[in-house]
Design an enzyme around this catalytic site. Structure first.
Site, PDB file in Angstrom:
ATOM      1  N   HIS A 188       0.825  -1.143  -0.057  1.00  0.00           N
ATOM      2  CA  HIS A 188      -0.110   0.090  -0.088  1.00  0.00           C
ATOM      3  C   HIS A 188       0.898   1.150   0.208  1.00  0.00           C
ATOM      4  O   HIS A 188       1.866   1.474   0.788  1.00  0.00           O
ATOM      5  CB  HIS A 188      -0.978   0.151   1.343  1.00  0.00           C
ATOM      6  CG  HIS A 188      -1.963  -1.062   1.141  1.00  0.00           C
ATOM      7  ND1 HIS A 188      -2.460  -1.996   2.366  1.00  0.00           N
ATOM      8  CD2 HIS A 188      -2.523  -1.625   0.002  1.00  0.00           C
ATOM      9  CE1 HIS A 188      -3.115  -2.792   1.770  1.00  0.00           C
ATOM     10  NE2 HIS A 188      -3.476  -2.703   0.488  1.00  0.00           N
ATOM     11  N   ALA A 189       0.485   2.293  -1.080  1.00  0.00           N
ATOM     12  CA  ALA A 189       1.640   3.259  -1.267  1.00  0.00           C
ATOM     13  C   ALA A 189       2.061   4.261  -0.224  1.00  0.00           C
ATOM     14  O   ALA A 189       2.975   4.487   0.129  1.00  0.00           O
ATOM     15  CB  ALA A 189       1.004   4.125  -2.349  1.00  0.00           C
ATOM     16  N   ARG A 243      -3.297   4.927  -1.873  1.00  0.00           N
ATOM     17  CA  ARG A 243      -3.002   3.485  -1.191  1.00  0.00           C
ATOM     18  C   ARG A 243      -2.815   2.488  -2.594  1.00  0.00           C
ATOM     19  O   ARG A 243      -2.084   1.513  -2.215  1.00  0.00           O
ATOM     20  CB  ARG A 243      -4.393   2.972  -0.770  1.00  0.00           C
ATOM     21  CG  ARG A 243      -4.622   1.597  -0.308  1.00  0.00           C
ATOM     22  CD  ARG A 243      -5.974   1.429   0.379  1.00  0.00           C
ATOM     23  NE  ARG A 243      -6.200   0.037   0.382  1.00  0.00           N
ATOM     24  CZ  ARG A 243      -6.291  -0.761   1.579  1.00  0.00           C
ATOM     25  NH1 ARG A 243      -5.682  -0.108   2.703  1.00  0.00           N
ATOM     26  NH2 ARG A 243      -6.487  -2.062   1.679  1.00  0.00           N
ATOM     27  N   TYR A 316      -1.484   1.190   9.466  1.00  0.00           N
ATOM     28  CA  TYR A 316      -0.886   1.280  10.800  1.00  0.00           C
ATOM     29  C   TYR A 316      -1.712   0.443  11.714  1.00  0.00           C
ATOM     30  O   TYR A 316      -3.048  -0.039  11.310  1.00  0.00           O
ATOM     31  CB  TYR A 316      -0.844   2.682  11.290  1.00  0.00           C
ATOM     32  CG  TYR A 316      -1.902   3.503  11.429  1.00  0.00           C
ATOM     33  CD1 TYR A 316      -2.464   4.182  10.201  1.00  0.00           C
ATOM     34  CD2 TYR A 316      -2.819   3.495  12.398  1.00  0.00           C
ATOM     35  CE1 TYR A 316      -3.394   5.106  10.164  1.00  0.00           C
ATOM     36  CE2 TYR A 316      -3.998   4.349  12.379  1.00  0.00           C
ATOM     37  CZ  TYR A 316      -4.090   5.148  11.232  1.00  0.00           C
ATOM     38  OH  TYR A 316      -5.448   5.727  11.452  1.00  0.00           O
ATOM     39  N   TYR A 366     -11.381  -7.678  10.152  1.00  0.00           N
ATOM     40  CA  TYR A 366     -12.463  -7.734   9.365  1.00  0.00           C
ATOM     41  C   TYR A 366     -11.956  -8.737   8.298  1.00  0.00           C
ATOM     42  O   TYR A 366     -10.974  -8.926   8.003  1.00  0.00           O
ATOM     43  CB  TYR A 366     -12.956  -6.499   8.801  1.00  0.00           C
ATOM     44  CG  TYR A 366     -11.810  -5.531   8.203  1.00  0.00           C
ATOM     45  CD1 TYR A 366     -11.434  -6.103   7.204  1.00  0.00           C
ATOM     46  CD2 TYR A 366     -11.208  -4.425   8.961  1.00  0.00           C
ATOM     47  CE1 TYR A 366     -10.114  -5.211   6.427  1.00  0.00           C
ATOM     48  CE2 TYR A 366     -10.302  -3.785   8.577  1.00  0.00           C
ATOM     49  CZ  TYR A 366      -9.589  -4.003   7.297  1.00  0.00           C
ATOM     50  OH  TYR A 366      -8.565  -3.344   6.856  1.00  0.00           O
ATOM     51  N   GLU A 389       1.234  -4.590  11.137  1.00  0.00           N
ATOM     52  CA  GLU A 389       0.716  -3.351  10.905  1.00  0.00           C
ATOM     53  C   GLU A 389       1.424  -2.498  11.904  1.00  0.00           C
ATOM     54  O   GLU A 389       1.145  -2.655  13.111  1.00  0.00           O
ATOM     55  CB  GLU A 389      -0.763  -3.250  11.348  1.00  0.00           C
ATOM     56  CG  GLU A 389      -1.651  -3.972  10.274  1.00  0.00           C
ATOM     57  CD  GLU A 389      -1.986  -3.111   8.947  1.00  0.00           C
ATOM     58  OE1 GLU A 389      -1.490  -1.805   8.709  1.00  0.00           O
ATOM     59  OE2 GLU A 389      -2.610  -3.716   8.084  1.00  0.00           O
TER      60      GLU A 389
HETATM   61 ZN    ZN Z   1      -1.592  -1.635   4.258  1.00  0.00          ZN
END
Ligand code: ZN
Ligand code: NAG
Ligand code: NAG
Ligand code: NAG
Length: 439
Positions: A188-189, A243, A316, A366, A389
């Site tokens: 994810h950017a 993202r 995060y 989730y 994360e």
């Molecule tokens: Zn991510």
């Protein structure tokens, strides 16, 4: 509802909704508020308000469990109605930023200033955030400095034709085909702290070898600091909170696929990813229809017969997420994976008081379908696979200040190191068992 659960819930909203509303704006005059609900009633009330107001963006601020404030990001034309609601319900709030674009600009300038102190390929990992191009240049310089121990490999190209490289690190003893620990980052950017940690790990294994010898005795490490090269560069040049990747979709209005929903194991389930290109968790039209997820797939399959540990770095939230993401049931070696996560979380707790939650992604956060750790275990036979994360930083969680890099990466390294040692312990126990059963 416990505050932990609420934080998880806010994080969910954040991850799923956040920048689809914002992707193309430069955040001019966007406001950030911090809310301080006083009791459970106010928390419930906020929950309701947020469901009713999709334009208010929740930023689950989980800097630590000590933080009780919740952050909200709103467009300029939404600020007034938010404030009115808060006042009506007597919820305490504070305006943290009147114009988010100022923060983005300030951080960009801070970064440029810091980078001016280094000449490539030499970089100071904790001194700045680096672009994909700079990181590649740094990687390319390592085999010269460590001819016996470092090797750069390219597994493919991004959609915009950036070379996707990884570094393999060994201890130079000439023993081939050791078990592998594979770490990737920046699927994810906007999650810039993840490549910072990947670079820090590289330095620990190469420059700080004496202290980390044990980690390389029976394992080769394979590290890919930037998976989503195009999105990551775009977050440096254009849209800080981007993202997805940058490959166009069938919908001319929407660019980018969520690479971490594009993997070919249980891809395309009704839940856990979106078929809609405007959604931040857009899964693509087919599994592996994105060049960057293909590259990670190829790396996983290349090492599949000796993949002891796959660790995917994200931010995060302070989570160690294990498979499965797509179902409430558990993989057969779930308890082994829990043992590894537990070792990481406890090491961090002891080192800094940092608190991580760990468990299956499905239960802890989730459902996610088509994510990389499910694929690593479900298809590539990784023994242990974990999505880490990292801690939040900065205003919106994804944007720690440069001054925070050191604290985050040194703490995280304690966890990564402990997890690697636990993987080693598990492998040894398994080898012993095998030996006994042969006898
Ligand atoms: Zn991510
Ligand atoms: C929470 O705050 C207290 C007092 O400031 C501090 O002693 C404690 O270490 C903090 N706990 C965490 C988990 O950060
Ligand atoms: C995006 O997709 C997810 C997964 O299907 C869904 O839960 C979420 O509500 C969607 N978000 C928006 C803003 O439509
Ligand atoms: C994973 O293990 C299964 C069962 O042993 C085997 O059939 C499969 O080929 C393995 N997958 C890979 C990618 O090697």
């Amino acid at each position: 509802m416990t505050s932990y659960a609420l934080l998880g819930w806010l994080l969910l909203l954040l991850l799923l909704q956040f920048s689809c509303l914002l992707a193309w704006q430069d955040y001019k005059d966007y406001k950030v508020f911090e809310l301080q609900p006083e009791d459970d009633d106010q928390v419930q009330l906020l929950r309701q308000l947020f469901w009713q107001q999709p334009h208010w963006d929740f930023l689950g601020s989980r800097l630590s469990y000590n933080e009780s404030g919740y952050r909200v990001l709103v467009a300029p034309n939404q600020a007034e109605s938010l404030v009115k609601q808060l006042q009506t319900h007597m919820i305490e709030y504070q305006l943290l930023s009147d114009d988010l674009s100022q923060l983005v600009k300030a951080q960009r300038e801070d970064n440029q200033r810091n980078k001016a102190r280094f000449t490539l390929p030499f970089i100071d990992v904790i001194g700045a955030f680096y672009t994909h191009t700079e990181i590649n240049e740094y990687l390319d310089s390592l085999p010269q400095r460590y001819p016996q121990r470092a090797l750069v490999k390219q597994f493919g190209w991004s959609y915009e034709r950036r070379p996707l490289k990884l570094l393999t690190i060994n201890n130079g003893d000439g023993r081939a085909n050791k078990p592998v620990i594979f770490i990737d980052a920046a699927m994810h950017a906007r999650e810039w702290i993840a490549p910072s940690l990947a670079l820090y790990i590289i330095q620990q294994l190469l420059d700080n070898y004496a202290e980390n010898e044990q980690l390389l005795k029976d394992y080769d490490w394979v590290i890919m600091p930037v998976v989503n090269a195009d999105g990551y560069e775009f977050s440096h040049t254009d849209s800080r909170y981007w993202r997805k990747n940058r490959k166009p979709t069938w919908d001319p209005e929407n660019i980018g696929t969520d690479l971490n929903r594009n993997f070919g194991y249980m891809w395309g389930l009704d839940e856990g990813a979106s078929p809609d290109p405007s959604n931040e968790t857009y899964r693509g039209e087919h599994a592996f229809d994105q060049p960057e997820s293909q590259v990670v797939r190829d790396v996983l399959l290349h090492y599949s017969d000796r993949l002891s540990f796959y660790l995917s770095l994200h931010s995060y939230g302070n989570y160690l997420l294990l498979p499965w993401g797509h179902t409430s049931s558990f993989p057969s070696n779930y308890l082994d994976m829990m043992q590894v996560a537990d070792a990481g979380a406890m090491a961090i707790l002891q080192a800094t008081n940092g608190i991580y939650s760990y468990g299956s992604g499905y239960h802890l956060m989730y459902s996610t379908s088509g994510d990389s750790t499910d694929y690593a275990v479900g298809v590539a036979n990784a023994t242990v696979a974990i999505t880490m994360e990292l801690p939040a930083g900065g205003f919106l969680g994804f944007d720690p200040w440069i001054s925070h890099i050191e604290g985050i990466v040194t703490e995280s390294w304690v966890g990564v190191r402990a997890m690697a040692l636990e993987v080693e312990k598990l492998d040894q126990a398994k080898a012993k068992k095998k030996l006994i059963s042969i006898n």
